[in-house]
Write a protein that holds these residues in place. Structure first.
Motif, mmCIF file in Angstrom:
data_model
loop_
_atom_site.group_PDB
_atom_site.id
_atom_site.type_symbol
_atom_site.label_atom_id
_atom_site.label_comp_id
_atom_site.label_asym_id
_atom_site.label_seq_id
_atom_site.Cartn_x
_atom_site.Cartn_y
_atom_site.Cartn_z
ATOM 1 N N GLU A 151 0.806 -1.091 0.339
ATOM 2 C CA GLU A 151 -0.214 -0.225 -0.247
ATOM 3 C C GLU A 151 0.662 1.592 -0.214
ATOM 4 O OE1 GLU A 151 -3.172 0.219 3.133
ATOM 5 O OE2 GLU A 151 -3.158 -1.810 2.704
ATOM 6 N N SER A 199 4.267 2.342 -1.082
ATOM 7 C CA SER A 199 4.622 1.864 -2.434
ATOM 8 C C SER A 199 3.459 2.084 -3.108
ATOM 9 C CB SER A 199 5.374 0.099 -2.743
ATOM 10 O OG SER A 199 4.275 -0.738 -3.255
ATOM 11 N N ASN A 200 2.498 1.932 -3.293
ATOM 12 C CA ASN A 200 1.295 2.400 -4.141
ATOM 13 C C ASN A 200 0.642 3.772 -4.238
ATOM 14 O OD1 ASN A 200 1.509 0.119 -5.869
ATOM 15 N ND2 ASN A 200 -0.091 -1.317 -4.811
ATOM 16 N N ASN A 201 1.382 4.280 -2.780
ATOM 17 C CA ASN A 201 1.439 5.961 -2.709
ATOM 18 C C ASN A 201 0.192 5.981 -2.447
ATOM 19 O OD1 ASN A 201 2.196 8.412 -3.358
ATOM 20 N ND2 ASN A 201 0.888 8.652 -4.442
ATOM 21 N N ALA A 227 0.231 8.275 -7.690
ATOM 22 C CA ALA A 227 1.668 8.154 -7.734
ATOM 23 C C ALA A 227 2.949 8.871 -7.677
ATOM 24 C CB ALA A 227 2.046 6.132 -7.953
ATOM 25 N N HIS A 229 6.375 7.673 -8.533
ATOM 26 C CA HIS A 229 7.250 7.128 -8.701
ATOM 27 C C HIS A 229 8.500 7.657 -9.878
ATOM 28 C CE1 HIS A 229 5.845 4.634 -5.459
ATOM 29 N NE2 HIS A 229 4.693 4.355 -6.076
#
Length: 201
Positions: A155, A157-159, A198, A200
């Protein structure tokens, strides 16, 4: 991960003692604009409490429900006790009560969560608070938030979440409405700066 994970603190995760701050993209009604205090994090999962959701039940209601006092006694409670905060700690076991508190109160069932904060989930602390003999700082929570192995990391890492070191002042602040902004301010972020996209690289 459940409450029992707190009794085994042999493995500490990087999110132990951290705040999780929900990003705008979190639409789950339980967690939208929430601040979660993580009490236990390991390879088995994570467990914590939402600290900015008031519960409809009052502390007097809880004491009456548990038969720790009778109705006439409820009217005699000091204001500070009657208005003792009861929060919705999360969607797991919402009928189960927990008290996060300063470490100046201890019982056999108290579990240290950090250097300064303990967690007690037994009736003795409620009796002590009702009698004015409880910890200097405390908040009661009904239910908790739990994540399975790897779920919370995914969660983040998925912003879905920001995380930062927790501050006791925010945990125990009786004004829950400003905790989201206060937690973001720890990171130098205002709500207007957050994006649902997100970021990334």
């Amino acid at each position: 991960m459940g409450y029992s994970a707190l009794t085994d603190k042999s493995e500490r995760g990087f999110l132990d003692g951290q705040f999780l701050i929900a990003m705008p993209g979190v639409q789950d009604g339980n967690f939208a604009r929430s601040v979660v205090y993580i009490c236990a994090h390991s390879s088995a999962g994570a467990m914590g409490f939402i600290i900015n959701r008031l519960q409809e039940l009052s502390f007097s209601d809880v004491l009456l429900h548990l038969k720790l006092l009778e109705q006439p006694e409820a009217f005699m409670l000091p204001d500070a006790t009657r208005h003792f905060p009861v929060l919705s700690g999360g969607p797991v076991e919402p009928g189960r009560g927990f008290v996060l508190h300063s470490d100046d109160f201890s019982s056999e069932s108290s579990i240290p969560v950090s250097d300064d904060i303990s967690l007690t989930a037994t009736l003795d602390i409620l009796r002590a608070i009702a009698e004015g003999k409880g910890p200097a700082r405390a908040t009661m929570l009904l239910g908790y938030a739990g994540w399975a192995a790897g779920q919370l990391e995914a969660e983040i890492s998925n912003n879905g979440w920001l995380n930062c070191n927790a501050h006791d002042e925010i945990i125990f602040d009786p004004c829950v409405d400003s905790k989201y902004e206060q937690a973001l301010a720890l990171m130098g972020v205002s709500p207007e700066m957050l994006s649902t996209d997100a970021g990334h690289a």
